[in-house]
Design an enzyme around this catalytic site. Structure first.
Site, PDB file in Angstrom:
ATOM      1  N   HIS A 122     -21.624  35.765  91.367  1.00 24.05           N
ATOM      2  CA  HIS A 122     -22.496  35.021  90.448  1.00 24.05           C
ATOM      3  C   HIS A 122     -21.923  34.987  89.036  1.00 24.05           C
ATOM      4  O   HIS A 122     -21.165  35.875  88.634  1.00 24.05           O
ATOM      5  CB  HIS A 122     -23.942  35.543  90.471  1.00 24.05           C
ATOM      6  CG  HIS A 122     -24.187  36.847  89.795  1.00 24.05           C
ATOM      7  ND1 HIS A 122     -25.081  37.781  90.277  1.00 24.05           N
ATOM      8  CD2 HIS A 122     -23.705  37.404  88.660  1.00 24.05           C
ATOM      9  CE1 HIS A 122     -25.120  38.822  89.477  1.00 24.05           C
ATOM     10  NE2 HIS A 122     -24.287  38.618  88.488  1.00 24.05           N
ATOM     11  N   ASP A 149     -28.490  34.491  79.453  1.00 30.06           N
ATOM     12  CA  ASP A 149     -29.608  34.596  80.395  1.00 30.06           C
ATOM     13  C   ASP A 149     -30.617  35.650  79.937  1.00 30.06           C
ATOM     14  O   ASP A 149     -30.386  36.369  78.963  1.00 30.06           O
ATOM     15  CB  ASP A 149     -29.102  34.911  81.821  1.00 30.06           C
ATOM     16  CG  ASP A 149     -27.980  35.944  81.839  1.00 30.06           C
ATOM     17  OD1 ASP A 149     -27.907  36.769  80.912  1.00 30.06           O
ATOM     18  OD2 ASP A 149     -27.165  35.923  82.770  1.00 30.06           O
ATOM     19  N   ASN A 208     -21.140  39.565  93.960  1.00 30.03           N
ATOM     20  CA  ASN A 208     -21.367  38.469  94.910  1.00 30.03           C
ATOM     21  C   ASN A 208     -20.863  37.129  94.363  1.00 30.03           C
ATOM     22  O   ASN A 208     -21.145  36.079  94.930  1.00 30.03           O
ATOM     23  CB  ASN A 208     -22.861  38.361  95.265  1.00 30.03           C
ATOM     24  CG  ASN A 208     -23.729  38.015  94.057  1.00 30.03           C
ATOM     25  OD1 ASN A 208     -23.232  37.818  92.944  1.00 30.03           O
ATOM     26  ND2 ASN A 208     -25.034  37.935  94.265  1.00 30.03           N
ATOM     27  N   GLU A 242     -27.041  32.747  91.325  1.00 30.75           N
ATOM     28  CA  GLU A 242     -26.676  33.461  92.541  1.00 30.75           C
ATOM     29  C   GLU A 242     -26.016  32.508  93.536  1.00 30.75           C
ATOM     30  O   GLU A 242     -26.116  31.280  93.391  1.00 30.75           O
ATOM     31  CB  GLU A 242     -27.952  34.057  93.164  1.00 30.75           C
ATOM     32  CG  GLU A 242     -28.660  35.065  92.273  1.00 30.75           C
ATOM     33  CD  GLU A 242     -27.980  36.435  92.245  1.00 30.75           C
ATOM     34  OE1 GLU A 242     -26.737  36.508  92.352  1.00 30.75           O
ATOM     35  OE2 GLU A 242     -28.704  37.433  92.089  1.00 30.75           O
TER      36      GLU A 242
HETATM   37  C1  F6R Z   1     -25.462  39.090  82.531  1.00 33.17           C
HETATM   38  C2  F6R Z   1     -24.806  38.173  83.441  1.00 33.17           C
HETATM   39  C3  F6R Z   1     -24.240  38.625  84.737  1.00 33.17           C
HETATM   40  C4  F6R Z   1     -23.252  39.776  84.578  1.00 33.17           C
HETATM   41  C5  F6R Z   1     -22.738  40.225  85.947  1.00 33.17           C
HETATM   42  C6  F6R Z   1     -21.804  41.414  85.848  1.00 33.17           C
HETATM   43  O1  F6R Z   1     -25.842  38.436  81.340  1.00 33.17           O
HETATM   44  O2  F6R Z   1     -24.753  37.037  83.119  1.00 33.17           O
HETATM   45  O3  F6R Z   1     -23.593  37.543  85.367  1.00 33.17           O
HETATM   46  O4  F6R Z   1     -22.176  39.369  83.780  1.00 33.17           O
HETATM   47  O5  F6R Z   1     -23.827  40.563  86.755  1.00 33.17           O
HETATM   48  O6  F6R Z   1     -22.540  42.524  85.430  1.00 33.17           O
HETATM   49  P1  F6R Z   1     -21.818  43.905  85.126  1.00 33.17           P
HETATM   50  O7  F6R Z   1     -20.919  43.687  83.988  1.00 33.17           O
HETATM   51  O8  F6R Z   1     -22.943  44.857  84.808  1.00 33.17           O
HETATM   52  O9  F6R Z   1     -21.064  44.277  86.368  1.00 33.17           O
END
Ligand code: F6R
Length: 246
Positions: free
Chosen positions: A138, A67, A136, A143
């Site tokens: 995702h 992403d 959450n 989301e």
């Molecule tokens: C980022 C992504 C997100 C993160 C998720 C966890 O490329 O795809 O889904 O993997 O937000 O983020 P952290 O590891 O910072 O808690």
């Protein structure tokens, strides 16, 4: 779905790195999807250390980023491109022509997402997709409420995610872009193998809902229950709410 629990984030990261390197040894032209975020820091560290120690070449690998923030400039530390370059890509021997990133600055986001889907398809699809999980639920930047069939697209970021990721954008949630280009849930489910890493008590509820709750758009990671080769790699805190561990 397989669940691997290790005592610490570093132990989880080491196990994930081992799985990836085994796959690269089996298939030197592996197509690898990479995520960003704090969870990925120990993982990329472990991958680089182990790769050097075991003399595994990555020069045949093809890489796709999961992403990118809409409007995220590469030089901004919070951008996914900037993060990947700093934490892993600059230290890897993958030729730049084999590294594919979403362009968060593309004037036509829809065309950029279509280009990316097409490129992934032409490359033969993702073999191994690395994932984190949001508090959450995702995955990628899909989301809660995202269609489980969604493909790469421009998607809104929730306030909760902008808050959680503010530390990479100078601490201000308002500085975090409000949209992102992301592989969709359907795109992620098309990967042959998914490895989802999660650390810490803040992820325990999302991990439990993803693994033990119903498959629902309210918890995007629950879609992985429909995937035939997914491994959840968890530390003890992230696994704390699970009623089963296998
Ligand atoms: C980022 C992504 C997100 C993160 C998720 C966890 O490329 O795809 O889904 O993997 O937000 O983020 P952290 O590891 O910072 O808690």
């Amino acid at each position: 779905m397989r669940i691997v629990v290790a005592s610490t984030p570093d132990a989880v990261a080491a196990e994930a790195a081992r799985l990836v390197l085994d796959r690269v040894r089996q298939r030197p032209d592996l197509v690898l999807g990479l995520a960003t975020g704090l969870t990925m820091v120990p993982f990329y560290r472990a991958l680089l250390v182990r790769k050097a120690r075991e003399h595994v070449s990555f020069d045949g690998l093809r890489i796709f980023a999961l992403d990118e923030y809409r409007g995220g400039r590469p030089e901004q530390p919070g951008s996914c491109r900037g993060f990947l370059e700093r934490h892993v890509l600059q230290q890897l021997d993958v030729p730049s022509g084999q590294i594919h990133l979403l362009d968060g600055l593309a004037p036509d986001a829809e065309a950029e997402c279509a280009r990316y889907e097409e490129l992934m398809a032409r490359t033969g699809g993702i073999d191994v997709q690395i994932l984190g999980i949001g508090g959450n639920g995702h995955i990628g930047f899909n989301e809660p409420g995202s269609s489980l069939e969604s493909r790469t697209r421009l998607a809104p970021l929730s306030q909760a995610t902008r808050q959680a990721n503010a530390r990479q954008w100078g601490g201000d949630p308002q500085a975090v872009p409000s949209e992102a280009l992301t592989m969709g849930i359907g795109t992620i489910l098309s990967a042959r193998t998914c490895l989802l890493l999660a650390f810490g008590a803040g992820k325990a509820a999302a991990v439990q809902s993803a693994i033990e709750g119903p498959v629902t758009a309210s918890v995007p990671a629950s879609a992985l229950q429909r995937h035939s080769d997914t491994v959840f790699l968890l530390d003890e805190e992230a696994a704390a709410r699970l009623s089963r561990r296998e």
